[in-house]
Design an enzyme around this catalytic site. Structure first.
Site, short mmCIF file in Angstrom:
data_model
loop_
_atom_site.label_atom_id
_atom_site.label_comp_id
_atom_site.label_asym_id
_atom_site.label_seq_id
_atom_site.Cartn_x
_atom_site.Cartn_y
_atom_site.Cartn_z
N LYS A 116 0.70 -1.19 0.16
CA LYS A 116 -0.07 0.06 0.00
C LYS A 116 0.81 1.05 -0.08
O LYS A 116 0.43 2.35 -0.34
CB LYS A 116 -1.01 -0.15 1.14
N LYS A 158 -0.15 2.46 9.19
CA LYS A 158 -1.02 1.44 8.47
C LYS A 158 0.21 0.42 7.96
O LYS A 158 1.43 0.85 7.46
CB LYS A 158 -1.31 2.31 7.32
N ARG A 292 -8.61 -7.22 -7.30
CA ARG A 292 -9.61 -8.20 -7.39
C ARG A 292 -10.92 -7.76 -7.19
O ARG A 292 -11.24 -6.56 -7.20
CB ARG A 292 -9.34 -9.21 -6.12
N VAL A 295 -16.12 -7.73 -2.53
CA VAL A 295 -17.44 -8.05 -1.94
C VAL A 295 -18.50 -7.45 -2.49
O VAL A 295 -19.71 -7.87 -2.80
CB VAL A 295 -17.31 -8.34 -0.54
P1 ADP Z 1 -11.91 -4.32 1.33
O1 ADP Z 1 -12.18 -4.52 2.68
O2 ADP Z 1 -10.22 -4.61 1.21
O3 ADP Z 1 -11.80 -3.12 0.76
P2 ADP Z 1 -13.70 -6.45 0.76
O4 ADP Z 1 -14.61 -5.93 1.81
O5 ADP Z 1 -14.51 -6.11 -0.83
O6 ADP Z 1 -12.27 -5.47 0.39
O7 ADP Z 1 -13.11 -7.81 0.80
C1 ADP Z 1 -12.58 -7.99 2.02
C2 ADP Z 1 -12.63 -9.73 1.87
O8 ADP Z 1 -11.52 -10.21 1.67
C3 ADP Z 1 -13.16 -10.29 3.19
O9 ADP Z 1 -14.34 -10.67 3.18
C4 ADP Z 1 -12.18 -11.59 3.19
O10 ADP Z 1 -12.85 -12.54 2.69
C5 ADP Z 1 -10.82 -11.00 2.72
N1 ADP Z 1 -9.80 -10.57 3.50
C6 ADP Z 1 -9.09 -9.47 3.28
N2 ADP Z 1 -8.05 -9.11 4.10
C7 ADP Z 1 -8.27 -10.00 5.14
C8 ADP Z 1 -7.70 -10.25 6.38
N3 ADP Z 1 -6.79 -9.59 6.86
N4 ADP Z 1 -8.34 -11.14 6.87
C9 ADP Z 1 -9.26 -11.79 6.80
N5 ADP Z 1 -9.92 -11.64 5.40
C10 ADP Z 1 -9.48 -10.80 4.80
P1 ADP Z 2 -7.55 -2.06 4.18
O1 ADP Z 2 -6.80 -2.39 3.30
O2 ADP Z 2 -7.52 -2.67 5.40
O3 ADP Z 2 -8.93 -2.19 3.42
P2 ADP Z 2 -7.66 1.13 3.75
O4 ADP Z 2 -6.52 1.63 3.53
O5 ADP Z 2 -8.63 0.83 2.63
O6 ADP Z 2 -7.39 -0.47 4.49
O7 ADP Z 2 -8.69 1.67 4.93
C1 ADP Z 2 -9.59 1.04 5.57
C2 ADP Z 2 -10.73 2.08 6.35
O8 ADP Z 2 -9.89 2.73 7.21
C3 ADP Z 2 -11.08 3.11 5.10
O9 ADP Z 2 -12.09 2.67 4.44
C4 ADP Z 2 -11.30 4.34 6.07
O10 ADP Z 2 -12.52 4.05 6.81
C5 ADP Z 2 -10.31 4.18 7.03
N1 ADP Z 2 -9.11 4.90 6.46
C6 ADP Z 2 -7.98 4.46 5.81
N2 ADP Z 2 -7.12 5.67 5.67
C7 ADP Z 2 -7.45 6.81 6.27
C8 ADP Z 2 -7.29 8.07 6.30
N3 ADP Z 2 -6.02 8.35 5.89
N4 ADP Z 2 -7.99 8.83 7.20
C9 ADP Z 2 -9.13 8.63 7.59
N5 ADP Z 2 -9.51 7.17 7.41
C10 ADP Z 2 -8.72 6.18 7.00
#
Ligand code: ADP
Ligand code: ADP
Ligand code: MG
Length: 465
Positions: A116, A158, A292, A295
């Site tokens: 990331k 992060k 990818r 969901v």
């Molecule tokens: P994101 O939250 O990354 O935007 P989605 O919500 O579309 O993406 O997909 C998240 C899905 O990916 C979860 O339902 C799970 O199946 C899987 N996943 C991703 N990261 C993890 C993790 N760290 N632990 C468990 N499941 C994960």
């Molecule tokens: P993941 O890989 O676990 O999906 P993201 O980087 O997509 O992680 O962040 C997940 C969530 O965390 C975002 O949908 C948002 O709600 C919050 N978030 C992430 N980065 C920031 C930021 N810089 N400021 C505020 N909220 C954040």
């Protein structure tokens, strides 16, 4: 066109891929773990094979077992779904080395975007705004301290390898920085086997807005509009909708252009999602790209009428996208509620169990993606998502009404789910007005649950009279 696809996944997404393949006359091979012998994906595919014990590490993450299954059944492609191996660049490379088409971008592209912190740099170079923060990975706590001073608290530490809301900690001031740093690093190392961190300024009260991307091998890259995924618990999405109430047509166009620019800069192919946070002042920042199918992609399918899984199969077969940017029209409004086997009353702890009774909603504008059936035992080894309930209407309020009605029809007995909470959210004035940000659920959860408890007590009293 590909002829036989191995599906390296389970649950509703495996079923969804089987369905798309059926409609395209493509054969499917399902793989299942010993915990999934009676799972629907194992029953509905053209063929199915056991690939190992229940633990994901021994089955759905077992690359050797999956590749051998694909070769033994003479598949020509592998669909990874979401989760499991779907963002593993080495797996994508290995598929190609074995002569199989990987349904997704190349290993190199996944590698570029999978870190990331590296993806941030790529976006910035493509002219896409990123959240102020570190330039690449953090070297040590001292560097984190000086960067945090420079961008201003609060900040987020992060994990570069992060996903699913894990490996992220907030520091509100210099005093909390060290603890946040250590905790984020420990969680990242435990969850992803990689403790590398980067730093971002915390955008206060943002919306999570993401754009669906599709790209083909001919170099066409389009976006299919946005999804607002701000209803989150522990930085994981629970409700998603499209279009977002927070975007004006001008902002939508600008963000869509930025999403396409990021995908082009990465040499993207297939379905992907560019995620942004949007500040209350209307400033947007790239946070990551998911390489990818996600969901919540059906929200986009409902408003565009485009079948994204079929499009993935087309692109993997080397065909061009079946539509151009100007042909994509968003019609009406769609909402998705994720139904997880979990207890919102107990911090969303997963609650797997036996589905003693199931009734699924239907009727106009309602779609349910699930692998549940009455009697199905939800195994404790995997993600707690058991169903996705979607509603589509000509207006947002019609979609909200349809979602309320669908959730009232839905009956899942045997374990607690997030469905009653979703129903409460659909009745909350702020949600109905479309006024919410990523902190909405944390702020309102106790109030919503209390409301439900009070109503239940009143109803019980009535029953006794
Ligand atoms: P994101 O939250 O990354 O935007 P989605 O919500 O579309 O993406 O997909 C998240 C899905 O990916 C979860 O339902 C799970 O199946 C899987 N996943 C991703 N990261 C993890 C993790 N760290 N632990 C468990 N499941 C994960
Ligand atoms: P993941 O890989 O676990 O999906 P993201 O980087 O997509 O992680 O962040 C997940 C969530 O965390 C975002 O949908 C948002 O709600 C919050 N978030 C992430 N980065 C920031 C930021 N810089 N400021 C505020 N909220 C954040
Ligand atoms: Mg994300």
């Amino acid at each position: 066109m590909v002829k036989r696809v191995l599906i390296a996944n389970r649950g509703e997404i495996a079923l969804r891929i089987i369905r798309a393949c059926r409609e395209l006359d493509i054969e499917t091979v399902a793989v299942w773990s010993q915990a999934d012998e009676s799972a629907l994906h194992a029953q509905l595919a053209t063929r199915s094979l056991c690939i190992g014990p229940a633990r994901a590490a021994d089955s759905y993450l077992n690359q050797e077992a999956i590749l051998s299954a694909a070769l033994a059944t003479r598949c020509d492609a592998i669909h990874p779904g979401y989760g499991f191996l779907s963002e593993n660049p080495d797996f994508a490379d290995r598929c190609v080395r074995e002569g199989l088409k990987y349904i997704g971008p190349s290993g190199d592209v996944i590698r570029k975007l999978g870190s990331k912190s590296a993806a941030r740099s790529l976006a910035r170079e493509a002219g896409v705004p990123v959240v102020p923060g570190s330039d690449g990975a953090l070297k040590n706590l001292r560097q984190a301290r000086s960067l945090a001073e420079a961008v201003g608290y609060p900040v987020l530490l992060k994990a570069s390898a992060g996903g699913g809301g894990r490996g992220m900690r907030q520091a509100d001031g210099p005093d909390g920085l060290e603890q946040a740093f250590q905790e984020a690093r420990a969680e990242a190392a435990a969850c992803f086997g990689d403790g590398e961190l980067y730093l971002e300024k915390l955008v206060v009260d943002p919306r999570h807005i993401e754009f669906q991307i599709m790209a083909d091998t001919q170099g066409h890259v389009v976006h299919l509009g946005e999804r607002d995924c701000s209803i989150q618990r522990r930085r994981q999405k629970l409700v998603e909708e499209s279009p977002s109430k927070a975007l004006t047509p001008a902002l939508r166009e600008e963000m869509g252009r930025a999403a396409v620019a990021a995908a082009k800069a990465a040499g993207y192919v297939g379905a992907g999602t560019v995620e942004f946070v949007l500040s209350p002042e209307g400033q947007f920042y790239f946070i990551e790209m998911n390489t990818r199918i996600q969901v919540e992609y059906p929200v986009t399918e409902l408003v565009t009428g485009i079948d994204l899984v079929k499009e993935q199969l087309r692109v993997a077969s080397g065909l061009p996208l079946s539509f151009a940017q100007e042909e994509i029209k968003v019609s009406g409004h769609a909402i998705e509620c994720r139904i997880n086997a979990e207890d919102p009353e107990r911090e969303f702890v997963p609650c797997p169990g036996t589905t003693t009774f199931l009734h699924l909603p239907g009727g106009p504008g309602v779609r349910v993606d699930t692998a549940l059936y009455t009697g199905y035992e939800v195994p404790p080894y995997y993600d707690s998502l058991v169903a996705k309930v979607l509603a589509h209407g000509s207006t947002r309020l019609e979609a909200v009404r349809r979602m309320r009605r669908a959730l009232e029809e839905l009956i899942i007995e045997g374990y607690p789910t997030s469905a009653p909470l979703a129903h409460l959210i659909m009745h909350d004035p702020d949600f109905v007005r479309g006024r919410y940000d990523t902190g909405y659920l944390d702020r309102n959860l106790d109030r919503l649950l209390e409301l439900a408890r009070t109503c239940d007590q009143l109803m019980e009293g009535d029953d006794k009279q």
